[in-house]
Scaffold this motif. Structure first.
Motif, PDB file in Angstrom:
ATOM      1  N   THR A  63      48.344  60.473  -4.838  1.00 14.05           N
ATOM      2  CA  THR A  63      48.619  60.934  -3.587  1.00 14.05           C
ATOM      3  C   THR A  63      49.467  59.996  -2.747  1.00 14.05           C
ATOM      4  N   SER A  64      50.716  60.491  -2.171  1.00 14.39           N
ATOM      5  CA  SER A  64      51.561  59.584  -1.379  1.00 14.39           C
ATOM      6  C   SER A  64      50.724  59.244  -0.162  1.00 14.39           C
ATOM      7  N   ALA A  65      50.984  57.707   0.250  1.00 11.80           N
ATOM      8  CA  ALA A  65      50.164  57.170   1.344  1.00 11.80           C
ATOM      9  C   ALA A  65      51.103  57.582   2.597  1.00 11.80           C
ATOM     10  N   ALA A  66      52.121  58.066   2.589  1.00 10.95           N
ATOM     11  CA  ALA A  66      53.216  58.121   3.570  1.00 10.95           C
ATOM     12  C   ALA A  66      52.132  59.309   4.764  1.00 10.95           C
ATOM     13  N   ASP A  67      52.505  59.054   6.019  1.00 11.75           N
ATOM     14  CA  ASP A  67      52.059  60.023   7.044  1.00 11.75           C
ATOM     15  C   ASP A  67      52.532  61.412   6.852  1.00 11.75           C
ATOM     16  N   GLU A  68      53.665  61.472   6.607  1.00 10.43           N
ATOM     17  CA  GLU A  68      54.432  62.678   6.354  1.00 10.43           C
ATOM     18  C   GLU A  68      55.117  62.597   4.902  1.00 10.43           C
ATOM     19  N   PHE A  69      55.043  63.928   4.167  1.00 15.32           N
ATOM     20  CA  PHE A  69      55.838  63.862   2.869  1.00 15.32           C
ATOM     21  C   PHE A  69      56.738  65.000   2.971  1.00 15.32           C
ATOM     22  N   LEU A  70      57.947  64.947   2.847  1.00 15.08           N
ATOM     23  CA  LEU A  70      58.844  66.203   2.689  1.00 15.08           C
ATOM     24  C   LEU A  70      59.290  66.161   1.470  1.00 15.08           C
ATOM     25  N   VAL A  71      59.381  67.571   0.838  1.00 17.67           N
ATOM     26  CA  VAL A  71      60.175  67.707  -0.350  1.00 17.67           C
ATOM     27  C   VAL A  71      61.564  68.286  -0.095  1.00 17.67           C
ATOM     28  N   LEU A  72      62.315  67.451  -0.107  1.00 22.24           N
ATOM     29  CA  LEU A  72      63.784  67.885   0.088  1.00 22.24           C
ATOM     30  C   LEU A  72      64.703  67.355  -1.018  1.00 22.24           C
ATOM     31  N   ASP A  73      65.836  68.151  -1.363  1.00 18.69           N
ATOM     32  CA  ASP A  73      66.941  67.793  -2.248  1.00 18.69           C
ATOM     33  C   ASP A  73      67.914  66.957  -1.485  1.00 18.69           C
ATOM     34  N   LEU A  74      67.931  65.715  -1.835  1.00 18.71           N
ATOM     35  CA  LEU A  74      68.852  64.996  -0.904  1.00 18.71           C
ATOM     36  C   LEU A  74      70.289  65.010  -1.183  1.00 18.71           C
ATOM     37  N   ARG A  75      70.583  65.845  -2.212  1.00 16.84           N
ATOM     38  CA  ARG A  75      72.220  66.077  -2.647  1.00 16.84           C
ATOM     39  C   ARG A  75      72.886  66.957  -1.758  1.00 16.84           C
ATOM     40  N   GLU A  76      71.702  67.757  -0.809  1.00 16.75           N
ATOM     41  CA  GLU A  76      72.273  68.617   0.271  1.00 16.75           C
ATOM     42  C   GLU A  76      72.221  67.772   1.727  1.00 16.75           C
ATOM     43  N   PRO A  77      73.521  67.805   2.129  1.00 12.68           N
ATOM     44  CA  PRO A  77      73.764  67.124   3.589  1.00 12.68           C
ATOM     45  C   PRO A  77      72.553  67.762   4.687  1.00 12.68           C
ATOM     46  N   SER A 105      69.701  68.644   4.134  1.00  9.69           N
ATOM     47  CA  SER A 105      68.362  68.178   3.707  1.00  9.69           C
ATOM     48  C   SER A 105      68.196  66.522   4.100  1.00  9.69           C
ATOM     49  N   CYS A 106      69.433  66.003   4.052  1.00  6.69           N
ATOM     50  CA  CYS A 106      69.431  64.562   4.579  1.00  6.69           C
ATOM     51  C   CYS A 106      69.330  64.355   6.056  1.00  6.69           C
ATOM     52  N   LEU A 107      70.064  65.499   6.737  1.00  7.71           N
ATOM     53  CA  LEU A 107      69.687  65.272   8.183  1.00  7.71           C
ATOM     54  C   LEU A 107      68.285  65.622   8.543  1.00  7.71           C
ATOM     55  N   LYS A 108      67.629  66.752   7.951  1.00 13.29           N
ATOM     56  CA  LYS A 108      66.343  66.986   8.177  1.00 13.29           C
ATOM     57  C   LYS A 108      65.414  65.650   8.102  1.00 13.29           C
ATOM     58  N   ALA A 109      65.643  65.014   6.822  1.00 16.26           N
ATOM     59  CA  ALA A 109      64.886  63.914   6.520  1.00 16.26           C
ATOM     60  C   ALA A 109      65.172  62.581   7.596  1.00 16.26           C
ATOM     61  N   LEU A 110      66.189  62.533   8.084  1.00 16.54           N
ATOM     62  CA  LEU A 110      66.688  61.478   9.088  1.00 16.54           C
ATOM     63  C   LEU A 110      66.097  61.658  10.430  1.00 16.54           C
ATOM     64  N   THR A 111      65.823  63.194  10.854  1.00 17.53           N
ATOM     65  CA  THR A 111      65.747  63.481  12.136  1.00 17.53           C
ATOM     66  C   THR A 111      64.347  63.446  12.437  1.00 17.53           C
ATOM     67  N   LEU A 112      63.800  62.891  13.663  1.00 23.45           N
ATOM     68  CA  LEU A 112      62.756  62.771  14.227  1.00 23.45           C
ATOM     69  C   LEU A 112      62.722  63.457  15.485  1.00 23.45           C
ATOM     70  N   SER A 113      61.700  64.080  16.071  1.00 21.43           N
ATOM     71  CA  SER A 113      61.846  64.539  17.193  1.00 21.43           C
ATOM     72  C   SER A 113      61.317  63.658  18.609  1.00 21.43           C
ATOM     73  N   GLY A 114      62.225  63.547  19.194  1.00 22.36           N
ATOM     74  CA  GLY A 114      62.071  62.491  20.341  1.00 22.36           C
ATOM     75  C   GLY A 114      62.046  61.223  20.142  1.00 22.36           C
ATOM     76  N   ALA A 115      62.476  60.676  18.842  1.00 18.77           N
ATOM     77  CA  ALA A 115      62.207  59.387  18.367  1.00 18.77           C
ATOM     78  C   ALA A 115      63.597  59.136  17.394  1.00 18.77           C
ATOM     79  N   LYS A 116      63.644  57.716  16.936  1.00 18.62           N
ATOM     80  CA  LYS A 116      64.366  57.317  15.861  1.00 18.62           C
ATOM     81  C   LYS A 116      63.604  56.565  14.981  1.00 18.62           C
TER      82      LYS A 116
END
Ligand code: NAD
Length: 321
Positions: free
Chosen positions: A40-54, A56-67
Motif C-alpha cells: 500500500t503506498s505510503a503517500a498521503d494521497e495517491f492519484l491514478v493518472l496517465d502522465l502521457r496526457e498533459p 493528467s500532468c497538470l492535475k498531478a502538479l496542481t495543489l489547491s492553495g499551495a505549491k
C-alpha cells in the motif's frame, strides 16, 4: 511542512522514495498509471493518472492553495534488457511524452525543484578494465539502446527548461537498482530479481538459464542507497547529471554466486542466447561522493534482503495468495 509530488509512485524505486520522504516529514502525493502491486503506498494521497496526457500532468502538479516544493519524476515505461530490446517504440513514445509534458508544465507552474531519474544506459558500451567514465563523457553519445537515447533527450530537455525558467533541475543517472517490492516476473524484471526468482524455483544443485556467457560486468545498487542518493542530490546545489551507483562491479556469474550463497543452494548455469546489453560498466561517482553519499549495502547484504522477498512472492504466486 514541505510538499512533494512523486511520479511513478506505483513502481519500485519511487515506492521506496515515498517511504523515505514520509520518514523525513514531507506531505507526499504519489501518481502512477496503476496502484503499487506489492504494497500500500505510503503517500498521503495517491492519484491514478496517465502522465502521457498533459491534462493528467497538470492535475498531478496542481495543489489547491499551495505549491509543491519538490517534484520527483520517476515514471517511465521501464523494464530489464529483455523489455528494453523488444519494446523500443513504446519506450521512446511513452517515456518521452511523460517527460515532455511533466517538464514543460512543472516549469510553467514555477515548481522550485524538479528531479529526473536518468540511467547509465546513456553511456556507450565499455570494455573490462577501461578507466572510469565521468558524466561529461556521455557525449559524443552512443547509447547501446533506445531507452538510453530517450533518457539523454529527456535530460537535455530538463536542463534547457532549467536555463530558461527559474526551476532548479537535478538529474541522477542510476546504475542497476534492486531490492524488495520491485518487478520480479512477467518480462520487465531486471537481472537481480530474475536471478533470485530462478534460484527460488530450483532445488539444490539445479540449473538456471542465463543470457550470454555470464561475463558481462555490472554494478547493482540496493534501493535504499539509491533513494538516499536521490535525496542528497535534491537538497544539493549540484547541477547537471550525476552518476549514482555502488562501486562494487561484478560479473553476471558473480551475481548468481551471491544469490546461490544466500539461498544456500548449489546452482548450475546453462548459458543461452539473449539480450545481454553492454559488456562492461565503470563510472565515476565523484560528484555524488562530494555530497557525502556512500552505499551502505554491498551486493551480499542487498541480496540477503531481496532474495527472501522474491522467494515469498514466488511461493504466494504458486499458492494463489
Ligand atoms: P518501475 O517500472 O517499477 O516504475 C516506473 C513506474 O512508472 C511504474 O509504476 C509505471 O506504472 C509508471 N508509469 C509508466 N507509464 C506511466 C504513465 N503513462 N503514467 C503514469 N505512470 C506511468 O521502474 P523503476 O525501476 O522503479 O524505475 C524508476 C525510474 O528509474 C525510471 O525512470 C527508470 O527508467 C529509472 N531507472 C531505473 C533503474 C533500475 O535499475 N530499476 C536503473 C536506471 C534508471
Amino acid at each position: 511542512m514541505k510538499r512533494a509530488l512523486v511520479c511513478g509512485a506505483g513502481g519500485f524505486i519511487a515506492g521506496h522514495l515515498v517511504k523515505r520522504l514520509k520518514k523525513e516529514g514531507f506531505w507526499v502525493r504519489g501518481v502512477d498509471i496503476k496502484a503499487h502491486e506489492y504494497c500500500t503506498s505510503a503517500a498521503d494521497e495517491f492519484l491514478v493518472l496517465d502522465l502521457r496526457e498533459p491534462q493528467s500532468c497538470l492535475k498531478a502538479l496542481t495543489l489547491s492553495g499551495a505549491k509543491f516544493d519538490h517534484v520527483y519524476q520517476l515514471a517511465a515505461d521501464m523494464g530489464g534488457m529483455g523489455f528494453i530490446h523488444t519494446a523500443e517504440t513504446e519506450i521512446m513514445h511513452n517515456s518521452v511524452l511523460i517527460n515532455v509534458h511533466m517538464t514543460h508544465l512543472a516549469a510553467e507552474l514555477r515548481i522550485p525543484r524538479y528531479f529526473f531519474s536518468s540511467s547509465v544506459c546513456v553511456y556507450r558500451d565499455m570494455q573490462p578494465g577501461e578507466p572510469e567514465m565521468t558524466e561529461a563523457q556521455a557525449v559524443p553519445a552512443n547509447p547501446d539502446n533506445e531507452y538510453g537515447w530517450e533518457k539523454l533527450y529527456s535530460e537535455r530537455m530538463a536542463l534547457a527548461y532549467e536555463r530558461h525558467s527559474g526551476m532548479q533541475v537535478r538529474i541522477a543517472r542510476f546504475q542497476n537498482v534492486y531490492g524488495p517490492e520491485g518487478t520480479w516476473h512477467g518480462g520487465r524484471e531486471k537481472a537481480p530479481a530474475a536471478m533470485c526468482r530462478k534460484v527460488t524455483e530450483i532445488s539444490d544443485g539445479g540449473t538456471i538459464e542465463v543470457w550470454g556467457d555470464g561475463t558481462a560486468v555490472r554494478s547493482y545498487t540496493y534501493v535504499e542507497d539509491m533513494v538516499d542518493g536521490v535525496r542528497r542530490l535534491m537538497e544539493s546545489d549540484l547541477h547537471g547529471a550525476v552518476n549514482i551507483g555502488c562501486p562494487q562491479y561484478v560479473t553476471v556469474n558473480e551475481l548468481v554466486a551471491a544469490v546461490s550463497e544466500v539461498a544456500k543452494k548449489k546452482v548450475k548455469i546453462k548459458y543461452i542466447d539473449g539480450p545481454v546489453g553492454v559488456q562492461s560498466r565503470n563510472f565515476s561517482n565523484e560528484r555524488i561522493y562530494s555530497l557525502g553519499w556512500k552505499p551502505q549495502f554491498q551486493l551480499s547484504d542487498g541480496v540477503a534482503r531481496t532474495y527472501p522477498w522474491v522467494e515469498a512472492q514466488v511461493k504466494a504466486n504458486k499458492t494463489g495468495k
